[in-house]
Motif scaffolding. Structure first.
Motif, short mmCIF file in Angstrom:
data_model
loop_
_atom_site.label_atom_id
_atom_site.label_comp_id
_atom_site.label_asym_id
_atom_site.label_seq_id
_atom_site.Cartn_x
_atom_site.Cartn_y
_atom_site.Cartn_z
N ARG A 11 0.83 -1.20 0.00
CA ARG A 11 0.00 0.00 0.00
C ARG A 11 0.87 1.26 0.00
O ARG A 11 0.59 2.23 -0.69
CB ARG A 11 -0.92 -0.01 1.22
N ASN A 12 1.96 1.22 0.78
CA ASN A 12 2.87 2.36 0.85
C ASN A 12 3.55 2.62 -0.49
O ASN A 12 3.70 3.77 -0.91
CB ASN A 12 3.91 2.10 1.95
N THR A 13 3.93 1.54 -1.17
CA THR A 13 4.58 1.68 -2.49
C THR A 13 3.63 2.33 -3.49
O THR A 13 4.03 3.23 -4.25
CB THR A 13 5.01 0.31 -3.01
N LEU A 14 2.38 1.91 -3.49
CA LEU A 14 1.40 2.46 -4.43
C LEU A 14 1.12 3.93 -4.12
O LEU A 14 1.00 4.76 -5.03
CB LEU A 14 0.11 1.64 -4.38
N SER A 20 0.76 10.52 -3.19
CA SER A 20 -0.37 10.90 -2.35
C SER A 20 0.08 11.89 -1.29
O SER A 20 1.15 11.75 -0.70
CB SER A 20 -0.97 9.66 -1.68
N VAL A 21 -0.74 12.87 -1.01
CA VAL A 21 -0.42 13.86 0.02
C VAL A 21 -0.85 13.35 1.39
O VAL A 21 -0.12 13.47 2.37
CB VAL A 21 -1.10 15.21 -0.31
N SER A 22 -2.05 12.77 1.48
CA SER A 22 -2.52 12.13 2.71
C SER A 22 -2.24 10.63 2.61
O SER A 22 -2.39 10.04 1.54
CB SER A 22 -4.01 12.38 2.93
N MET A 23 -1.86 10.03 3.72
CA MET A 23 -1.42 8.64 3.71
C MET A 23 -2.37 7.74 4.50
O MET A 23 -2.79 8.08 5.61
CB MET A 23 -0.02 8.53 4.31
N GLU A 24 -2.70 6.59 3.91
CA GLU A 24 -3.40 5.55 4.64
C GLU A 24 -2.41 4.54 5.22
O GLU A 24 -2.65 3.95 6.26
CB GLU A 24 -4.39 4.84 3.72
N SER A 25 -1.28 4.36 4.53
CA SER A 25 -0.26 3.41 5.00
C SER A 25 0.69 4.11 5.95
O SER A 25 0.73 5.34 6.06
CB SER A 25 0.52 2.85 3.81
N SER A 298 6.13 -5.36 -3.43
CA SER A 298 4.85 -5.99 -3.76
C SER A 298 4.20 -6.66 -2.56
O SER A 298 3.07 -7.16 -2.68
CB SER A 298 5.05 -7.02 -4.88
N GLY A 299 4.91 -6.68 -1.42
CA GLY A 299 4.36 -7.36 -0.25
C GLY A 299 4.37 -8.86 -0.37
O GLY A 299 3.62 -9.56 0.33
#
Length: 729
Positions: A11-14, A20-25, A298-299
């Protein structure tokens, strides 16, 4: 089921690729400073300057790190300033390693504190790597650089870890040999390869870009021996390929043109084994490394691996097309001014975080921008706070922060090391400086740099898509240089101890000084209250970036004698322990202290005595404000101090009753009554000591300044060995 840390990595790689400015990861890479204490005093390290006696990571900072970051991370380095093996909780950190997550946890160490018990714990807990900071491939060099270290002890500790790994039948932790490059060890570049092969190190990392922020360190910088450094790197690289040792010697340390010769590893390959090792190296650290890195990103999912591989291959093809690649990247290459260039492709704002032992959060170890404080904020609040968002936005729009443009990391666009150049000539003899009136020095200066100095508005190249795409390589270099090229003239005056006595005003040179142009201007050396033999260093400054002399263009140095200084003194402590014990605690208003002060006469006439009203006193200044009390109790200097002599005095100090709870600086000063305070002649305090005042209420005394920096007990004198590398006092 895929481990959450591997899912977070994908998720962080994508999110990084989308900018992205805001992060989910969460960041998958963490650098955690566990202590700022150390058992050595290496000559190139500024630990004492920034951290004083040092401190350990508190549990109230560690707990949220373990809770929020460890489960999502795949690479954690528990090092920064300080020796990690001094941290009492280091075993607990090693015990947090989760092999299922793919976490690689390692640290930098000088190895000298390693015990057999700790070595067994490193191996059994699954620590991935230890980066051994050694800096010398011989006893003489090692002990000269790593003050306090013993060569024989180092070798014993290296063999101890190797024995434990062999006994446990484990290759972990992988040992890497790390070197801070300097003029003291560049001759041993190839010897480090031999040392790595002999003692089982997996790689050698030689860093030629030593950060110089101290006048006394300047002679250690390899910018003064660029051609030699390039040749030594070539020799060491050939040796590394012959012995099949992974190093970074294949990278060119400076962008200068040095003719190749066979002895430096530049001849034709004649050995079959050499060729085989070279091919293996290209696979292992080229294509093989890229495939492994894509698999980690890729995890561990095959579908994501194929998808990311296809995207990377597509981008590689697009970037190889000259016009299309320039339009897509919009990054001018190469940028010719070192430390003022845009990052190439930095992913740290998305993937990495640097946490100091005091809880402050930074985007990386090269940045001084405080992003947040774990003592008062959760990591989630910091990670998606406005400052992190602004940093990511700046990378996305390529309107980079100044701290990023001037970093010394690997992500900054390459720069030509010979960009800074100037010829400075004094018109006429100069052997003395008038300490009371100052001296005007006529100079002739020639621009031998590779850029225009102080471009006027009409000569600043315009930014434009067509210009950036179709301009020649040299045109791009000149265009980028002239957009930010404010150049000034200044000087530094140093005494026989190489202490900085004064740094002159920065006076801008004329506008539009083209390459090769010659002009004349006067350098005004202002009055200085310090007599005797001095070294005058005249240099140019790229404002906000560097002194020219710190980029390989040697500053002009003159040996001069400062004359006519009727009233001057150098203040210091004759009992540092007594001062620190008196001031390194919370005092109360109305209390009395005694400070042991040494007064050294550095003028040309006597100080003190019955016939002169020379007195020692102090000022009380708010740490980040104005003066709370200007004139403290006065001590008359009854003895006469001849030029060059000193007197040890005890200054009575009374804490003003009107002080409120907080941090203050006690500034020791000398007054010739009916004339002037000596500090006003120096334009800075003669001797300043920080202290804390507790007025008896419940107010808390701040332990950080307005920028969030930890406040440490660090006295400052009128002559300091540090000037910084930005041309700022």
């Amino acid at each position: 089921m895929t481990h959450p840390a591997r899912t977070n990595r994908l998720r962080n790689t994508l999110e990084m690729r989308r900018r992205s400015v805001s992060m989910e990861s969460m960041p998958w890479s963490v650098q955690l400073e566990v202590t700022t204490k150390c058992n050595l005093a290496c000559i190139m390290c500024a630990r004492d300057k920034y951290h004083g006696r040092g401190s350990n990571l508190d549990d109230d900072i560690l707990e949220p790190v373990l809770r929020d970051l460890f489960p999502a991370s795949q690479d954690i380095t528990v090092s920064s300033f300080g020796e990690p093996l001094l941290y009492p909780g280091i075993k607990r950190l090693f015990g947090e390693i989760d092999s299922e997550s793919g976490l690689k946890l390692g640290f930098f160490t000088n190895l000298l504190l390693l015990t057999e018990e700790m070595a067994e714990h490193l191996v059994d807990s699954g620590v991935a790597y230890d980066n051994a900071s050694i800096d010398g491939a011989s006893k003489e060099t090692y002990e000269a650089i790593r003050r306090g270290g013993e060569w024989e002890t180092l070798l014993e500790k290296i063999e101890l870890l190797n024995r434990v790994k062999k006994r446990r039948n484990s290759k972990w932790p992988i040992a890497n040999l790390c070197v801070v490059g300097s003029t003291l060890n560049i001759d041993e570049a190839a010897d480090f390869v031999d040392m790595a092969k002999k003692h089982g190190f997996a790689s050698v990392k030689y860093n030629p870009n030593m950060y110089v922020d101290d006048e006394e360190m300047d002679h250690l910088s390899l910018v003064h021996e660029q051609e030699k450094t390039v040749r030594k790197f070539r020799e060491a690289h050939r040796r590394a390929v012959e012995l099949d040792v992974h190093t970074n010697y294949h990278r060119k340390p400076f962008k200068i043109d040095v003719p190749r010769d066979s002895s430096a590893g530049g001849g034709d390959v004649s050995s079959l084994q050499y060729t085989a090792n070279l091919v293996k190296r290209l696979w292992r650290h080229g294509i093989g490394w890229r495939l492994e890195n894509t698999w980690l990103q890729s995890g561990g999912r095959s579908g994501a691996f194929v998808y990311l591989g296809a995207i990377k291959a597509r981008d590689k093809v697009i970037d190889s097309i000259p016009v299309v690649g320039s339009i897509r990247r919009k990054v001018p290459i190469p940028h010719t001014i070192p430390n003022d260039a845009p990052p190439k492709s930095c992913g740290n704002p998305w993937t990495h975080v640097h946490i100091k032992s005091d809880g402050l959060v930074y985007p990386c170890c090269f940045s001084d921008e405080v992003m947040g404080d774990l003592r008062t904020q959760s990591f989630g609040e910091i990670w998606n706070g406005e400052k992190y968002k602004d940093l990511r936005r700046s990378m996305k729009t390529r309107e980079y922060w100044g701290s990023c443009r001037r970093a010394s990391c690997n992500w900054i666009e390459g720069a030509h090391s010979s960009i800074y150049g100037a010829e400075i000539r004094v018109q006429g003899p100069l052997t003395t400086i008038d300490g009371s009136a100052g001296t005007a020095i006529p100079l002739q200066i020639r621009n031998t740099a590779r850029f225009l100095w102080n471009p006027s508005a009409n000569n600043v190249p315009k930014e434009g898509l067509a210009a950036d795409v179709f301009a020649s390589r040299d045109e791009k270099m000149i265009r980028e240089n002239t957009r930010n090229a404010r150049v000034t003239l200044s000087y530094r005056l140093l005494n026989g101890k190489n202490e900085l006595i004064d740094e002159g005003d920065h006076v801008q040179v004329p506008d539009d000084v083209v390459m090769g142009a010659v002009f004349e201007m006067k350098l005004n050396v202002r009055p200085v209250r310090y007599a005797g033999p001095m070294k005058l260093k005249i240099d140019l400054v790229h404002e906000g970036v560097t002194w020219f002399g710190e980029r390989g263009n040697s500053a002009m140095e003159l040996d001069v004698e400062v004359m006519n200084v009727p009233f001057a003194a150098y203040l210091s402590a004759w009992n540092k322990h007594a001062i620190s014990s008196a001031l390194d605690r919370a005092n109360k208003p109305g209390e009395s202290l005694e400070l042991p002060i040494r007064v050294t006469n550095v003028g040309t006439e006597p100080v003190g005595g019955v016939s002169r009203r020379d007195v020692l006193s102090c000022h009380w200044k708010e740490h980040e404000g104005g003066y709370a009390e200007w004139e403290g109790e006065k001590l008359h200097i009854a003895c006469e101090i001849a030029p060059g002599d000193h007197a040890d005095l005890t200054l009575p100090v009374h804490v003003p009753r009107n002080l409120e709870t907080g941090r203050y600086d006690v500034e020791i000063d000398l007054l010739r009554e009916n004339e002037t305070w000596l500090s006003t002649c120096w334009n800075r305090p003669l001797l300043s000591y920080p202290t804390r005042i507790s007025a008896g209420d419940d107010a808390q005394i701040a332990d950080k300044d307005r920028r969030g920096k930890l406040l440490v007990w660090e006295p400052r004198g009128q002559c300091v060995p540090n000037t910084g590398n930005k041309g700022i006092w």
